[in-house]
Write a protein that holds these residues in place. Sequence first.
Motif, PDB file in Angstrom:
ATOM      1  N   HIS B 229      40.033  10.358  43.939  1.00  0.00           N
ATOM      2  CA  HIS B 229      38.849  11.184  43.686  1.00  0.00           C
ATOM      3  C   HIS B 229      37.792  10.969  44.768  1.00  0.00           C
ATOM      4  O   HIS B 229      37.109  11.910  45.159  1.00  0.00           O
ATOM      5  CB  HIS B 229      38.267  10.866  42.303  1.00  0.00           C
ATOM      6  CG  HIS B 229      39.166  11.273  41.182  1.00  0.00           C
ATOM      7  ND1 HIS B 229      38.873  11.056  39.865  1.00  0.00           N
ATOM      8  CD2 HIS B 229      40.368  11.915  41.194  1.00  0.00           C
ATOM      9  CE1 HIS B 229      39.856  11.524  39.116  1.00  0.00           C
ATOM     10  NE2 HIS B 229      40.772  12.043  39.895  1.00  0.00           N
ATOM     11  N   ALA B 240      36.979  19.801  44.577  1.00  0.00           N
ATOM     12  CA  ALA B 240      37.262  18.676  43.691  1.00  0.00           C
ATOM     13  C   ALA B 240      36.727  18.953  42.292  1.00  0.00           C
ATOM     14  O   ALA B 240      37.401  18.718  41.288  1.00  0.00           O
ATOM     15  CB  ALA B 240      36.644  17.397  44.256  1.00  0.00           C
ATOM     16  N   GLN B 241      35.517  19.499  42.237  1.00  0.00           N
ATOM     17  CA  GLN B 241      34.902  19.811  40.942  1.00  0.00           C
ATOM     18  C   GLN B 241      35.758  20.826  40.184  1.00  0.00           C
ATOM     19  O   GLN B 241      36.048  20.646  39.003  1.00  0.00           O
ATOM     20  CB  GLN B 241      33.489  20.379  41.178  1.00  0.00           C
ATOM     21  CG  GLN B 241      32.736  20.732  39.913  1.00  0.00           C
ATOM     22  CD  GLN B 241      32.172  19.500  39.230  1.00  0.00           C
ATOM     23  OE1 GLN B 241      31.586  18.632  39.871  1.00  0.00           O
ATOM     24  NE2 GLN B 241      32.343  19.399  37.927  1.00  0.00           N
ATOM     25  N   ALA B 243      38.846  21.459  40.592  1.00  0.00           N
ATOM     26  CA  ALA B 243      40.169  20.923  40.270  1.00  0.00           C
ATOM     27  C   ALA B 243      40.098  19.924  39.126  1.00  0.00           C
ATOM     28  O   ALA B 243      41.125  19.473  38.646  1.00  0.00           O
ATOM     29  CB  ALA B 243      40.783  20.267  41.501  1.00  0.00           C
ATOM     30  N   GLY B 244      38.891  19.567  38.717  1.00  0.00           N
ATOM     31  CA  GLY B 244      38.801  18.718  37.538  1.00  0.00           C
ATOM     32  C   GLY B 244      38.325  17.305  37.806  1.00  0.00           C
ATOM     33  O   GLY B 244      38.492  16.426  36.984  1.00  0.00           O
ATOM     34  N   VAL B 245      37.707  17.072  38.968  1.00  0.00           N
ATOM     35  CA  VAL B 245      37.152  15.756  39.242  1.00  0.00           C
ATOM     36  C   VAL B 245      35.678  15.765  38.829  1.00  0.00           C
ATOM     37  O   VAL B 245      34.969  16.721  39.113  1.00  0.00           O
ATOM     38  CB  VAL B 245      37.262  15.417  40.744  1.00  0.00           C
ATOM     39  CG1 VAL B 245      36.548  14.117  41.061  1.00  0.00           C
ATOM     40  CG2 VAL B 245      38.714  15.355  41.159  1.00  0.00           C
ATOM     41  N   ASP B 246      35.264  14.703  38.155  1.00  0.00           N
ATOM     42  CA  ASP B 246      33.849  14.591  37.816  1.00  0.00           C
ATOM     43  C   ASP B 246      33.126  14.057  39.053  1.00  0.00           C
ATOM     44  O   ASP B 246      33.064  12.853  39.283  1.00  0.00           O
ATOM     45  CB  ASP B 246      33.665  13.653  36.623  1.00  0.00           C
ATOM     46  CG  ASP B 246      32.256  13.721  36.070  1.00  0.00           C
ATOM     47  OD1 ASP B 246      31.327  13.981  36.868  1.00  0.00           O
ATOM     48  OD2 ASP B 246      32.070  13.509  34.866  1.00  0.00           O
TER      49      ASP B 246
END
Lengths: 255, 358
Positions: B229, B240-241, B243-246
């Motif tokens: 991440h 990234a956001q 795609a599901g990264v916090d």
Amino acid sequence: MEPILKGRNLVKRYGKVTALDHCDFDLYPGEILAVIGDNGAGKSTLIKAVSGAVVPDEGTVTLEGKEVRFSSPIEARDAGIETVYQTLAMSPALSITDNMFMGRELRMPGVMGKWFRKLDKPAMEKFAREKLSELGLMTIQNINQAVETLSGGQRQGVAVARAAAFGSKVIILDEPTAALGVKESRKVLELIQDVKSRGIPIILISHNMPHVFEVADRIHVHRLGKRLCVIDPKDYTMSDAVAFMTGAKEAPEAA
Amino acid sequence: MASDRTNDNYESALSGASTDVASFEYHKKGFVGRLHDLLHTNPALVPLIVLVAAIIIFGIALGSKFFSPFALTLILQQVQIVGVLAAAQSLIILTAGIDLSVGAMAVISSVIMGQFTFRYGLPAPMAVAAGLAIGTAIGALNGWLVSRVKLPPFIVTLGMWQIVLAANYLFSRNETIRAQDIEANAPFLHFMGYKFQIGGATFTLGVLVMILLVLLLAYVLRNTAWGRHVYAVGDDPEAAQLAGVDVHKTLMSVYMLVGFICALAGWVMIGRFGSVSPSASTGMMGNIQSITAVVIGGISLFGGRGSILGAFFGALIVGVFELGLRMAGADPQWTFLLIGALIIAAVSVDQWIRKVSA
């Protein structure tokens, strides 16, 4: 039948620009709904509003009868809505496997995974390779190559494979065939049918009329920030659809 | 004819399409091509080659004076502070940020460890814990300003550098705690300076901590979800956001960890210098030294690319140049001149490596 995903009275403004103007939206279980419209009609904003990438200023989104308010795509994803964005949302320097599992990585079983939080790379690589093969993306030689070394079509294929592999309730595809070759387009269309046969409904945003008319059960025509009409592709021709969305022809009464 | 052509079902030709994974005859790329591939997948190789070459060259030129276990481990001792700071700086730069406050965080943490022991009479281990906690808190503040308030990391940490350094002087009243006093009353503060010998080589716990820290971070960055991440956020935060990264959580954790590591560097400083001084040069120079190590180590300032091992090699390269040139009796300015050239060369190599793709 009750829609699985429903939008009511959605409004989204960016400063003085209105992207969504009291828009309604319905997706029924097991169907493929195509969303078509001119550039700037607000299709992307509509999709973002139901997939959590944008929080609408007004209106409600309902998933399986329960009102939801996604404040991020992660929440929508956790609720089972998987989206392939036009920008593909991939990290160029990371590998195909890393990208497919971004945000939902698999950990090794046992002590290594639990205490050292080690990723289960072999399992992830195997899974990624399987999903790409299902999609017919045979031209990808190395599952660990960086995404930036792939062609545009291959990247799109990886993004679609990711959504198809993980989507559980709704899959949203924003222009999934735009950058693909003939063979890959065909595979994506087959994949769409395949996902549908598994009972998962799909929202397909596309400018490609032959593709839309081939796979869609219903077509949502978007114009000037709202739903103009919903047509059955069996009752209308492609030219009718284009005429409706560009305003060349009066839309049929009621959706 | 025309209608025949338009009705041609071109997709039917797909029925005979190949279903094998593509494979090609091995194609000789030549030396440059292969080197390029190798560097693209292993960005830490460049600094490693430079490091080995530098050690060999100085070894030949200076003989056993330089090429001895004592001299080589002396380099490790001299770079231990910068090495730890460079590990912290690497994390920030991997997220496409930059941290100018690393040195200041290290100094204030060392001052807190010293003053809490001597002014407030806290047991030394508790004072160390307080220093580590306050370092982490400053890092958290940096992270919050970058991630939530969306200020550029350069500006946030430029400000924080001045604030922390000034607070450090105000809090310590510009007093230095003498090494003898620490030795007599709170030897635990000197823990990182504890020396042990293996053969002719001298190590300190600080050196050991630096090496373990680098290895640990290298493992975490490569083999855990969090590590992936960090790279994804540095590469393209929006992707990234989506795609599901916090992204917020990742940035906060990075900045807090960096605050903690800088505080650790503060503890190493006490071991290395013996005394606790608010005017330690690390406060002013730590940021530039750590950025230098990271850049020479081949980590891209644009984020998302590079390896923390590279930054460690980068710190060692600087150490080898400093000691080697000093032993050779050269003017110290030669060191700076060569390091400067190395920085520019490293960034040129980075640009070349990045060209691979597309």
